[in-house]
Design a protein around this motif. Structure first.
Motif, PDB file in Angstrom:
ATOM      1  N   THR A 114       9.835  10.058   3.392  1.00 41.57           N
ATOM      2  CA  THR A 114       8.430   9.864   3.043  1.00 41.57           C
ATOM      3  C   THR A 114       8.211   8.601   2.210  1.00 41.57           C
ATOM      4  OG1 THR A 114       8.529  11.012   0.927  1.00 41.57           O
ATOM      5  CG2 THR A 114       8.235  12.400   2.868  1.00 41.57           C
ATOM      6  N   CYS A 115       6.944   8.370   1.881  1.00 44.82           N
ATOM      7  CA  CYS A 115       6.601   7.410   0.835  1.00 44.82           C
ATOM      8  C   CYS A 115       6.590   8.180  -0.488  1.00 44.82           C
ATOM      9  CB  CYS A 115       5.240   6.783   1.111  1.00 44.82           C
ATOM     10  SG  CYS A 115       3.860   7.934   0.911  1.00 44.82           S
ATOM     11  N   ALA A 116       6.271   7.485  -1.571  1.00 42.37           N
ATOM     12  CA  ALA A 116       6.303   8.126  -2.892  1.00 42.37           C
ATOM     13  C   ALA A 116       5.328   9.291  -2.992  1.00 42.37           C
ATOM     14  CB  ALA A 116       6.008   7.086  -3.974  1.00 42.37           C
ATOM     15  N   MET A 117       4.236   9.259  -2.188  1.00 43.70           N
ATOM     16  CA  MET A 117       3.250  10.342  -2.288  1.00 43.70           C
ATOM     17  C   MET A 117       3.469  11.434  -1.241  1.00 43.70           C
ATOM     18  SD  MET A 117      -0.199   8.628  -0.706  1.00 43.70           S
ATOM     19  CE  MET A 117      -0.353   7.397  -1.980  1.00 43.70           C
ATOM     20  N   GLY A 118       4.509  11.315  -0.444  1.00 47.49           N
ATOM     21  CA  GLY A 118       4.904  12.414   0.427  1.00 47.49           C
ATOM     22  C   GLY A 118       4.474  12.307   1.885  1.00 47.49           C
ATOM     23  N   LEU A 119       3.876  11.171   2.301  1.00 49.14           N
ATOM     24  CA  LEU A 119       3.518  11.026   3.719  1.00 49.14           C
ATOM     25  C   LEU A 119       4.787  10.777   4.528  1.00 49.14           C
ATOM     26  CD1 LEU A 119       0.219   8.943   3.805  1.00 49.14           C
ATOM     27  CD2 LEU A 119       0.522  11.417   3.869  1.00 49.14           C
ATOM     28  N   GLN A 120       4.901  11.465   5.656  1.00 44.79           N
ATOM     29  CA  GLN A 120       6.133  11.432   6.444  1.00 44.79           C
ATOM     30  C   GLN A 120       6.251  10.175   7.301  1.00 44.79           C
ATOM     31  OE1 GLN A 120       6.844  15.023   8.607  1.00 44.79           O
ATOM     32  NE2 GLN A 120       8.706  14.257   9.581  1.00 44.79           N
ATOM     33  N   GLY A 162       0.797  -1.219   0.000  1.00 44.62           N
ATOM     34  CA  GLY A 162       0.000   0.000   0.000  1.00 44.62           C
ATOM     35  C   GLY A 162       0.824   1.261   0.000  1.00 44.62           C
ATOM     36  N   CYS A 163       0.241   2.281   0.610  1.00 42.99           N
ATOM     37  CA  CYS A 163       0.787   3.635   0.553  1.00 42.99           C
ATOM     38  C   CYS A 163       2.251   3.727   0.978  1.00 42.99           C
ATOM     39  CB  CYS A 163      -0.078   4.532   1.436  1.00 42.99           C
ATOM     40  SG  CYS A 163       0.590   6.166   1.715  1.00 42.99           S
ATOM     41  N   MET A 164       2.623   3.079   2.086  1.00 38.31           N
ATOM     42  CA  MET A 164       3.978   3.255   2.613  1.00 38.31           C
ATOM     43  C   MET A 164       4.977   2.216   2.085  1.00 38.31           C
ATOM     44  SD  MET A 164       3.511   5.997   4.261  1.00 38.31           S
ATOM     45  CE  MET A 164       4.812   6.403   5.420  1.00 38.31           C
ATOM     46  N   SER A 165       4.711   1.635   0.938  1.00 34.70           N
ATOM     47  CA  SER A 165       5.562   0.553   0.441  1.00 34.70           C
ATOM     48  C   SER A 165       6.758   1.053  -0.361  1.00 34.70           C
ATOM     49  CB  SER A 165       4.728  -0.418  -0.409  1.00 34.70           C
ATOM     50  OG  SER A 165       4.220   0.258  -1.540  1.00 34.70           O
TER      51      SER A 165
END
Ligand SMILES: [Cu+2]
Length: 115
Positions: free
Chosen positions: A102-108, A64-67
């Motif tokens: 971050t992840c690819a979408m910028g979540l820290q 998912g998001c943090m991968s």
């Protein structure tokens, strides 16, 4: 002829004393990764102009998001977190500041403080 050999030998011994490029210090960080705990160290302190090597060793594959992982401004190419696949990010910060990990979408998920 003899004189030339002596001069050459002197020059060779002098050049051997010049520090090699490989002697430049590198700030090394080696961290783990699991899905539950994310990266095993979240905060890093480095200096401007210092070469940084950040190694991530995932023991699980992210989903998912943090991968994926990146450091916007220092390492801009997202790297997938895959079990057993070592990730190495090397960079030399040029400006002091707080850089998010971050992840690819910028979540820290962490931070690199450059002073
Ligand atoms: Cu994300």
């Amino acid at each position: 002829m003899k004189k030339i050999i002596v001069v050459t030998a002197t020059l060779l011994s002098l050049s051997a004393q010049v520090p090699s490029v490989a002697a430049i210090a590198v700030k090394n960080f080696t961290v783990g990764y699991t899905k539950a705990n994310d990266i095993s160290q979240k905060s890093f302190a480095v200096k401007t102009g210092e070469k940084v090597r950040l190694e991530v060793n995932p023991t699980e594959t992210g989903s998912g998001c943090m991968s994926s992982i990146m450091v916007p401004g220092l390492w801009n190419k997202p790297q997938p977190l895959v079990k057993g696949k070592k990730i190495v990010m090397e960079f030399t910060p040029q400006k002091p500041g707080t850089y998010k990990i971050t992840c690819a979408m910028g979540l820290q998920r962490g931070v690199i403080n450059v002073r």
